[in-house]
Design a protein around this motif. Sequence first.
Motif, PDB file in Angstrom:
ATOM      1  N   MET A   1     -10.412 -23.803   4.525  1.00 54.08           N
ATOM      2  CA  MET A   1      -9.417 -25.146   4.894  1.00 54.08           C
ATOM      3  C   MET A   1      -7.551 -23.952   5.320  1.00 54.08           C
ATOM      4  O   MET A   1      -7.435 -24.732   5.734  1.00 54.08           O
ATOM      5  N   MET A   2      -7.568 -22.984   4.575  1.00 51.69           N
ATOM      6  CA  MET A   2      -6.694 -22.248   4.731  1.00 51.69           C
ATOM      7  C   MET A   2      -6.938 -22.209   6.259  1.00 51.69           C
ATOM      8  O   MET A   2      -5.846 -21.607   7.100  1.00 51.69           O
ATOM      9  N   SER A   3      -8.021 -21.027   6.552  1.00 52.70           N
ATOM     10  CA  SER A   3      -8.237 -20.702   8.299  1.00 52.70           C
ATOM     11  C   SER A   3      -7.990 -21.960   8.276  1.00 52.70           C
ATOM     12  O   SER A   3      -7.289 -21.076  10.480  1.00 52.70           O
ATOM     13  N   ILE A   4      -8.654 -22.983   8.378  1.00 53.75           N
ATOM     14  CA  ILE A   4      -8.084 -23.917   9.545  1.00 53.75           C
ATOM     15  C   ILE A   4      -6.352 -24.393  10.030  1.00 53.75           C
ATOM     16  O   ILE A   4      -5.881 -24.122  10.930  1.00 53.75           O
ATOM     17  N   LEU A   5      -5.817 -24.096   8.924  1.00 52.95           N
ATOM     18  CA  LEU A   5      -4.479 -24.673   9.024  1.00 52.95           C
ATOM     19  C   LEU A   5      -3.536 -22.868  10.269  1.00 52.95           C
ATOM     20  O   LEU A   5      -2.596 -23.341  10.357  1.00 52.95           O
ATOM     21  N   ALA A   6      -4.515 -21.821   9.412  1.00 51.63           N
ATOM     22  CA  ALA A   6      -3.424 -20.482  10.110  1.00 51.63           C
ATOM     23  C   ALA A   6      -4.581 -20.777  11.380  1.00 51.63           C
ATOM     24  O   ALA A   6      -3.594 -20.317  12.660  1.00 51.63           O
ATOM     25  N   ALA A   7      -5.372 -21.167  12.154  1.00 51.97           N
ATOM     26  CA  ALA A   7      -5.994 -21.407  13.457  1.00 51.97           C
ATOM     27  C   ALA A   7      -4.620 -22.215  14.016  1.00 51.97           C
ATOM     28  O   ALA A   7      -4.891 -21.555  15.411  1.00 51.97           O
ATOM     29  N   GLN A   8      -4.339 -22.713  13.522  1.00 55.04           N
ATOM     30  CA  GLN A   8      -4.006 -24.370  14.580  1.00 55.04           C
ATOM     31  C   GLN A   8      -2.119 -23.218  14.557  1.00 55.04           C
ATOM     32  O   GLN A   8      -1.671 -23.443  15.299  1.00 55.04           O
ATOM     33  N   GLY A   9      -1.521 -22.484  13.394  1.00 50.96           N
ATOM     34  CA  GLY A   9      -0.547 -21.863  13.399  1.00 50.96           C
ATOM     35  C   GLY A   9      -0.554 -20.870  15.063  1.00 50.96           C
ATOM     36  O   GLY A   9       0.430 -20.580  15.466  1.00 50.96           O
ATOM     37  N   ILE A  10      -1.452 -20.051  14.777  1.00 49.22           N
ATOM     38  CA  ILE A  10      -1.574 -19.095  15.831  1.00 49.22           C
ATOM     39  C   ILE A  10      -1.779 -19.852  17.321  1.00 49.22           C
ATOM     40  O   ILE A  10      -0.977 -19.348  17.851  1.00 49.22           O
ATOM     41  N   TRP A  11      -2.061 -21.181  17.213  1.00 44.86           N
ATOM     42  CA  TRP A  11      -1.536 -22.085  18.398  1.00 44.86           C
ATOM     43  C   TRP A  11      -0.946 -22.627  19.105  1.00 44.86           C
ATOM     44  O   TRP A  11      -0.474 -22.080  20.122  1.00 44.86           O
ATOM     45  N   TRP A  12      -0.335 -22.981  17.810  1.00 45.84           N
ATOM     46  CA  TRP A  12       1.497 -23.498  18.432  1.00 45.84           C
ATOM     47  C   TRP A  12       2.136 -22.499  18.563  1.00 45.84           C
ATOM     48  O   TRP A  12       2.970 -22.149  19.453  1.00 45.84           O
ATOM     49  N   TRP A  13       1.837 -20.340  18.098  1.00 45.47           N
ATOM     50  CA  TRP A  13       2.356 -20.001  18.448  1.00 45.47           C
ATOM     51  C   TRP A  13       2.388 -19.856  19.645  1.00 45.47           C
ATOM     52  O   TRP A  13       3.044 -18.883  20.520  1.00 45.47           O
ATOM     53  N   ARG A  14       1.095 -18.983  19.722  1.00 43.50           N
ATOM     54  CA  ARG A  14       0.594 -18.675  21.304  1.00 43.50           C
ATOM     55  C   ARG A  14       1.215 -19.574  22.228  1.00 43.50           C
ATOM     56  O   ARG A  14       0.768 -18.621  23.765  1.00 43.50           O
ATOM     57  N   ASP A  15       0.789 -20.850  21.828  1.00 39.24           N
ATOM     58  CA  ASP A  15       0.789 -21.819  23.891  1.00 39.24           C
ATOM     59  C   ASP A  15       1.737 -21.366  24.036  1.00 39.24           C
ATOM     60  O   ASP A  15       3.098 -22.675  22.729  1.00 39.24           O
ATOM     61  N   PRO A  16       2.583 -21.593  25.352  1.00 36.26           N
ATOM     62  CA  PRO A  16       3.775 -21.369  25.733  1.00 36.26           C
ATOM     63  C   PRO A  16       4.497 -23.071  25.755  1.00 36.26           C
ATOM     64  O   PRO A  16       5.104 -23.647  25.592  1.00 36.26           O
ATOM     65  N   ALA A  17       2.688 -23.933  25.371  1.00 30.68           N
ATOM     66  CA  ALA A  17       3.081 -25.390  26.175  1.00 30.68           C
ATOM     67  C   ALA A  17       3.870 -26.063  24.674  1.00 30.68           C
ATOM     68  O   ALA A  17       3.746 -27.410  24.499  1.00 30.68           O
ATOM     69  N   SER A  18       3.021 -25.320  23.392  1.00 38.42           N
ATOM     70  CA  SER A  18       3.944 -26.308  22.945  1.00 38.42           C
ATOM     71  C   SER A  18       5.154 -26.337  22.127  1.00 38.42           C
ATOM     72  O   SER A  18       5.846 -25.962  22.542  1.00 38.42           O
ATOM     73  N   PRO A  19       5.614 -27.732  21.591  1.00 40.37           N
ATOM     74  CA  PRO A  19       4.825 -28.559  20.534  1.00 40.37           C
ATOM     75  C   PRO A  19       4.383 -30.063  21.835  1.00 40.37           C
ATOM     76  O   PRO A  19       5.135 -30.118  22.486  1.00 40.37           O
ATOM     77  N   GLN A  20       2.700 -29.591  21.850  1.00 45.23           N
ATOM     78  CA  GLN A  20       2.887 -30.551  23.003  1.00 45.23           C
ATOM     79  C   GLN A  20       1.731 -32.245  21.950  1.00 45.23           C
ATOM     80  O   GLN A  20       1.386 -31.929  21.058  1.00 45.23           O
ATOM     81  N   PRO A  21       1.655 -33.015  22.624  1.00 48.90           N
ATOM     82  CA  PRO A  21       1.335 -34.275  21.961  1.00 48.90           C
ATOM     83  C   PRO A  21      -0.247 -33.949  21.275  1.00 48.90           C
ATOM     84  O   PRO A  21      -0.241 -34.301  20.039  1.00 48.90           O
ATOM     85  N   LEU A  22      -1.108 -33.093  22.031  1.00 53.89           N
ATOM     86  CA  LEU A  22      -2.929 -33.057  21.696  1.00 53.89           C
ATOM     87  C   LEU A  22      -2.447 -32.012  20.367  1.00 53.89           C
ATOM     88  O   LEU A  22      -3.248 -32.569  19.531  1.00 53.89           O
ATOM     89  N   GLN A  23      -1.758 -31.677  19.849  1.00 55.15           N
ATOM     90  CA  GLN A  23      -0.792 -30.449  18.567  1.00 55.15           C
ATOM     91  C   GLN A  23      -0.913 -31.326  17.190  1.00 55.15           C
ATOM     92  O   GLN A  23      -1.592 -31.571  16.623  1.00 55.15           O
ATOM     93  N   TRP A  24       0.108 -32.225  17.731  1.00 51.73           N
ATOM     94  CA  TRP A  24       0.349 -32.981  16.937  1.00 51.73           C
ATOM     95  C   TRP A  24      -0.762 -34.057  16.382  1.00 51.73           C
ATOM     96  O   TRP A  24      -0.961 -33.932  14.859  1.00 51.73           O
ATOM     97  N   TRP A  25      -1.978 -34.327  17.046  1.00 49.17           N
ATOM     98  CA  TRP A  25      -2.442 -35.397  16.716  1.00 49.17           C
ATOM     99  C   TRP A  25      -3.747 -34.322  15.951  1.00 49.17           C
ATOM    100  O   TRP A  25      -4.429 -34.545  14.739  1.00 49.17           O
ATOM    101  N   VAL A  26      -4.025 -32.926  16.638  1.00 50.29           N
ATOM    102  CA  VAL A  26      -4.917 -32.006  15.095  1.00 50.29           C
ATOM    103  C   VAL A  26      -3.949 -31.821  13.521  1.00 50.29           C
ATOM    104  O   VAL A  26      -4.668 -32.366  13.149  1.00 50.29           O
ATOM    105  N   LEU A  27      -3.137 -31.917  14.178  1.00 50.69           N
ATOM    106  CA  LEU A  27      -2.200 -31.099  12.918  1.00 50.69           C
ATOM    107  C   LEU A  27      -2.412 -32.715  11.563  1.00 50.69           C
ATOM    108  O   LEU A  27      -3.331 -32.676  10.558  1.00 50.69           O
ATOM    109  N   ALA A  28      -1.955 -34.058  12.537  1.00 49.19           N
ATOM    110  CA  ALA A  28      -2.206 -35.118  11.773  1.00 49.19           C
ATOM    111  C   ALA A  28      -2.947 -35.081  10.834  1.00 49.19           C
ATOM    112  O   ALA A  28      -4.007 -36.000  10.000  1.00 49.19           O
TER     113      ALA A  28
END
Lengths: 525, 136
Positions: B1-28
């Motif tokens: 569970m923590m690892s899923i959140l951590a993976a998303q954290g890295i995605w938000w941080w590394r992806d220059p396009a963030s925040p984008q809608p897809l990321q919000w959906w995944v987080l929700a």
Amino acid sequence: MSEGEFRRLDVRMLLVHPVQEAVRFFPALAAVFITGRTSGRSPWWDLGALVVVVLLGMSRWFTTRYRISGGQIELRTGLLNRKLLATPADRVRTVDVTAPIWHRLLGLTRVEIGTASGTHSDRIVLDALAAPVAEALRAELLHGRAARPADASGVDPVAARHDAAGPDLTETGADVADRPERATDSVAAIPETVLLHLDPKWVRYAPLTTSGLLTALAVWGFALQFLGDVIGPIEAAVNQFEAWGLWITVVVLVVAATVGIALLAVTAYVLAYWGFRLTRHVGGTLQTTRGLLTTRSTSIEEARLRGVELSQPLLLRLAGAAHLSAITTGLHHAEPGGGGGVAPLVPPAPQQASLGVGAAVLGDPEPLAVPLQPHGPAARRRRYVRAVWPALVLVVVAGLLEWRVGLPRVLFGAALLPLLAAPFLAADRYAGLGHALLARYLVTQEGSVYRRRVAVARDGIIGVVVRESYFQRRAGVATVVAATAAGRQGYAVLDAPAPVADTLVVDLIPQASHFGRRSDCDEGS
Amino acid sequence: MMSILAAQGIWWWRDPASPQPLQWWVLAATVVTETAYLVVMPQWRYRVHRWEVTPEAVYTQTGWFNQERRIAPIVRIQTVDLARGPVAQLLGLASVRVTTASSAGPLRIHGLDHALAVSLVEQLTELTVSDPGDAT
């Protein structure tokens, strides 16, 4: 053999140990040599390193001593880090005598003593003894107790059981002989009965086993390391394939792979099972001897045998063949993924050979022949659902890929094949599923691609685990695992109807009778 | 569970396009499923969990989505362990583990009151003193 004094390994190990150490330290030696050449160090350093390794190897002979005294087996090892391993001799369950090719050339054998605890660190390994000494030690460990007057008097239950199984043996044909034979080794006084001899014709079953495929994968993995050297031939082959076109290429590759795997399987079979002999000794042990280059001879104390396992991979089953293994404690990882305690009793051979030996070893032909109680419509439905679901997912994924990225038609067709095979697989899996509870054995069978019938002694079952997934509870079935200290440690009766499972638990563990049916507040939310 | 959140954290941080809608959906989706899991799983597990010791056998029932019942006769018990992790010590809890000669069937009773666990271990030790063999 005199008790009490410490004995050493065979003196010829002074030749073998240094070589073994040199192989073990080869990376370090190579590093010393290479750095020596590049830095212009004196070659005496290299020689010094080699001498140290050789002395280290020789020290193993000087520091390893063992004795059997006062009902204890003691093994002392180690030069700096001294270790004393002691185990009661009556905990010995198996004795494994192995002779790799270089040991055989020197007339040596390696003795491994398996005890009841079955953990790897408690195994006593004597590497190596002279072959006659090893045989004497084996007889001392396994038959020494039986030779005592108290045990030798009266009716031998093992022999009686064997006579009862006699008629079944003779029916199985010439392969399963039933004649007493004098042992040829130094302890010739112990008579033995040959239960099974390898018939060289059985090699024809080798390509039907999975061992060829496993060997091929291992060889493939090994060959990949040298891929750079064979780029030329591969390019030539690819050019040839382009000239042939797709279908011929596929046919050629399949034929080549089949022939290659078959050859490997035959090689593996011959290496592992050549000269296979299963004998029963009056002292109450079963002994298998096998192997072409590395000979291996395993003794199993029969009173500790907890059952047998009849394995029939699909191809072997279609050919009317099977192989049989013993379920016992004190053996480690004889089979990959199989856990400890699985020793072959019959190599892949006609089914009758396995059934005959099984009846002789268990003292009862029933466990391997008895019709099994099927597990009913819910279990059948689960077989279909579980076979069709993954195949369906594969087809849907392939369909999506074809629609979105234009997957080649051939691949889409290939993705349909599992779905076509699934119903047959499910039907066969259900047909093979079942269990039976006999007076002395629990018999359980499952599988289609790898069908396995297990007869496990009820007095060896020391616990029960009942597993129910959410879907199993909805379908009203449960998996009952009988825990034993032998073999795979647990043998499952898959998807038995819940009431049957509950009855089975109480039958296996009478003490469980007043733990009622599981509670009703099952599905919290 | 923590690892899923951590993976998303890295995605938000590394992806220059963030925040984008897809990321919000995944987080929700993650938050909804994890909340449901945290609400449902512990209660379900607690309702399923049972154990019982009689003079003849030990019985446990554990799990939630997949459940398991384990039974071991007292005469087959080899060892009885009591374990307390840091969190368990903080909460005054303990776990009891009962093993037989088979690696397939250890019984674990988690989250017992410490005093109860100690008395249970004593009771089991007394019951297993007589040793009629371990079927190895």
